[in-house]
Design an enzyme around this catalytic site. Structure first.
Site, mmCIF file in Angstrom:
data_model
loop_
_atom_site.group_PDB
_atom_site.id
_atom_site.type_symbol
_atom_site.label_atom_id
_atom_site.label_comp_id
_atom_site.label_asym_id
_atom_site.label_seq_id
_atom_site.Cartn_x
_atom_site.Cartn_y
_atom_site.Cartn_z
ATOM 1 N N LYS A 81 -11.778 -2.535 6.633
ATOM 2 C CA LYS A 81 -11.011 -2.691 6.995
ATOM 3 C C LYS A 81 -10.911 -2.627 8.218
ATOM 4 O O LYS A 81 -11.164 -4.089 9.176
ATOM 5 C CB LYS A 81 -9.483 -2.185 6.640
ATOM 6 C CG LYS A 81 -9.221 -2.058 5.703
ATOM 7 C CD LYS A 81 -8.679 -3.834 4.977
ATOM 8 C CE LYS A 81 -8.362 -3.734 2.918
ATOM 9 N NZ LYS A 81 -7.445 -2.617 2.447
ATOM 10 N N TRP A 130 0.988 -1.350 -0.008
ATOM 11 C CA TRP A 130 -0.176 -0.373 -0.152
ATOM 12 C C TRP A 130 0.607 1.514 0.201
ATOM 13 O O TRP A 130 0.784 2.446 -1.163
ATOM 14 C CB TRP A 130 -1.011 0.076 1.022
ATOM 15 C CG TRP A 130 -1.960 -1.321 1.579
ATOM 16 C CD1 TRP A 130 -1.990 -2.237 1.699
ATOM 17 C CD2 TRP A 130 -3.174 -1.891 -0.099
ATOM 18 N NE1 TRP A 130 -3.257 -3.200 1.545
ATOM 19 C CE2 TRP A 130 -2.934 -3.154 0.321
ATOM 20 C CE3 TRP A 130 -3.220 -1.360 -1.276
ATOM 21 C CZ2 TRP A 130 -4.621 -3.219 -0.048
ATOM 22 C CZ3 TRP A 130 -3.859 -1.773 -1.856
ATOM 23 C CH2 TRP A 130 -4.888 -2.935 -2.095
ATOM 24 N N ASP A 159 -1.283 6.467 6.051
ATOM 25 C CA ASP A 159 -2.630 5.690 5.768
ATOM 26 C C ASP A 159 -3.054 4.513 7.315
ATOM 27 O O ASP A 159 -2.245 3.875 7.276
ATOM 28 C CB ASP A 159 -2.729 4.780 4.678
ATOM 29 C CG ASP A 159 -2.957 3.960 4.289
ATOM 30 O OD1 ASP A 159 -4.562 3.772 5.123
ATOM 31 O OD2 ASP A 159 -3.087 3.445 3.045
HETATM 32 C C1 LIG Z 1 -6.706 -1.918 1.828
HETATM 33 C C2 LIG Z 1 -5.808 -1.159 1.464
HETATM 34 C C3 LIG Z 1 -6.068 -0.059 0.944
HETATM 35 C C4 LIG Z 1 -5.930 0.778 0.175
HETATM 36 O O1 LIG Z 1 -7.682 0.519 -0.023
HETATM 37 P P1 LIG Z 1 -9.445 1.001 -1.258
HETATM 38 O O2 LIG Z 1 -10.804 1.120 -0.111
HETATM 39 O O3 LIG Z 1 -9.815 -0.504 -1.695
HETATM 40 O O4 LIG Z 1 -9.165 2.080 -2.126
HETATM 41 C C5 LIG Z 1 -5.177 1.140 1.390
HETATM 42 N N1 LIG Z 1 -4.319 1.268 2.248
HETATM 43 C C6 LIG Z 1 -4.784 -0.106 2.772
HETATM 44 C C7 LIG Z 1 -3.354 -0.170 4.541
HETATM 45 C C8 LIG Z 1 -5.273 -0.588 2.379
HETATM 46 O O5 LIG Z 1 -5.314 -1.646 3.956
#
Ligand SMILES: *Cc1c(COP(=O)(O)O)cnc(C)c1O
Length: 368
Positions: free
Chosen positions: A205, A114, A181
């Site tokens: 998540k 990511w 993030d």
């Molecule tokens: C799943 C994930 C993403 C991507 O998320 P989307 O909503 O599918 O774009 C980005 N960063 C992390 C840490 C993730 O686990």
């Protein structure tokens, strides 16, 4: 074993699997029940949540409550932060952060897939300095002790690496804006969130269903880049419109709001952190004590959300896979870039679910 649901009068009893999937994630049963009622009749309006106007008072209240709960649970009320629920997933934040905040150069810590994707997007907007990386060991650890160059527009981190199962435990102290993030560990532990100038997280998540992304941002870091920003990608525009610049993901925001209400009622991040710690200790101690299994991530960097591990002896795979499937466990297969298994223990996973998995692991040891 049979899984399905029974409807008894008004009450829906779900007989659920133990969902260890990395995302979209498990959510609390109470949330599923409340959310399914709202599909049939939302707030006794005689309308479904799926058909109400996003400008109706009922939904504006939902959006306001969701934004306020997010700030409250992070302890960031009244400190110049704004909460937004945007679309396009966390992946759109990879480019929006750079679009809005990268004028000359930004630093990135590369701790996995990511972060790598965030770096790729940021390069479209300016110079990107990869300050540290753990790519050399297939991202099985968190780089530490790195030097930060001067004059960064911001430093970008990924707090929890969903795929590799590592998690930052100590955040660097920096003199530039800090962006994180937190898609896969938002609201899972107590941190001093005011150290961050911007936090973003795809809901699916640890916070809600797919379709919305939480952005928490300090307003004073905006307005510093000279480029023109299209409205839909401009944080200031979304802040000005209270996250209603265009039609928001009504249902996803609603279910996220219910999940945040649930978390608040449980005692917020302090209370959930304690449960998350217990779940993680239970599973990791089995991984460490059971000679049939080995962990993937460096011990001190292990994620409390996503535990990555594998069988020491691949011949047992068929037996073990049959055992956990039979026990109603779902989503245990590891990501293809790591292999083995990944147990995602998000907030809504109860300790009994983790206990079921741990019992199977020790049963395998007795059988083998
Ligand atoms: C799943 C994930 C993403 C991507 O998320 P989307 O909503 O599918 O774009 C980005 N960063 C992390 C840490 C993730 O686990």
């Amino acid at each position: 074993m049979q899984f399905g649901h029974l409807c008894i009068g008004e009450k829906i009893l779900l007989m659920k699997k133990h969902n260890f999937s990395a995302g979209p994630c498990i959510l609390p049963q109470e949330v599923f029940q409340e959310a399914s009622k709202a599909i049939l009749d939302f707030n006794d309006t005689g309308l479904s949540i799926l058909e109400i106007s996003h400008r109706s008072k009922d939904f504006v209240d939902v959006m306001d409550e969701a934004r306020n709960l997010a700030l409250e649970l992070l302890g960031l009320e009244g400190q110049g932060y704004k909460a937004l629920f945007l679309q396009g997933g966390a992946s759109t934040q990879f480019l929006m952060t750079a679009y809005n905040l990268l004028q000359t150069k930004a630093g990135y810590i590369n701790t996995g897939t990511w972060s790598d994707k965030a770096i790729k997007e940021a390069k479209l907007f300016g110079e990107v300095i990869e300050v540290a990386s753990s790519k050399d060991a297939n991202y099985n650890y968190i780089p530490k002790g790195f030097e930060l160059p001067d004059g960064l527009d911001y430093l970008h981190l990924t707090s929890n690496n969903t795929i590799f199962g590592t998690q930052i435990k100590h955040f660097p102290v920096v003199d530039c804006p800090l962006i994180c993030d937190m898609s896969s560990d938002i609201f899972s532990r107590k941190l001093d969130f005011s150290k961050f100038d911007m936090i973003y997280a795809g809901a699916q998540k640890n916070m809600g269903p797919a379709g919305t992304t939480l952005v928490v941002i300090r307003e004073d870091i905006l307005g510093k880049v000279t480029r023109a920003i299209p409205s839909m990608l401009d944080y200031s525009e979304h802040i000005g419109k209270g996250s209603m610049f265009n039609t928001p993901a009504v249902y996803a925001v609603y279910v996220t709001m219910l999940t945040l209400r649930w978390l608040k009622a449980k005692g917020g991040v302090t209370a959930i952190e304690e449960i998350n710690d217990r779940k993680a200790r239970l599973l990791y101690s089995e991984i460490d004590l059971n000679p049939l299994f080995k962990g993937f991530a460096a011990k001190e960097d292990r994620s409390n959300m996503n535990a990555t591990f594998s069988l020491a002896d691949g011949d047992l795979k068929e037996t073990f896979d049959a055992m956990w499937k039979e026990a109603g466990i779902n989503g245990l297969n590891g990501h293809r870039s790591v292999g083995g298994y990944r147990a995602s223990m998000y907030n809504a996973m109860d300790i009994e679910g983790v206990g079921t998995l741990v019992d199977l692991m020790s049963e395998l040891e007795r059988k083998a």
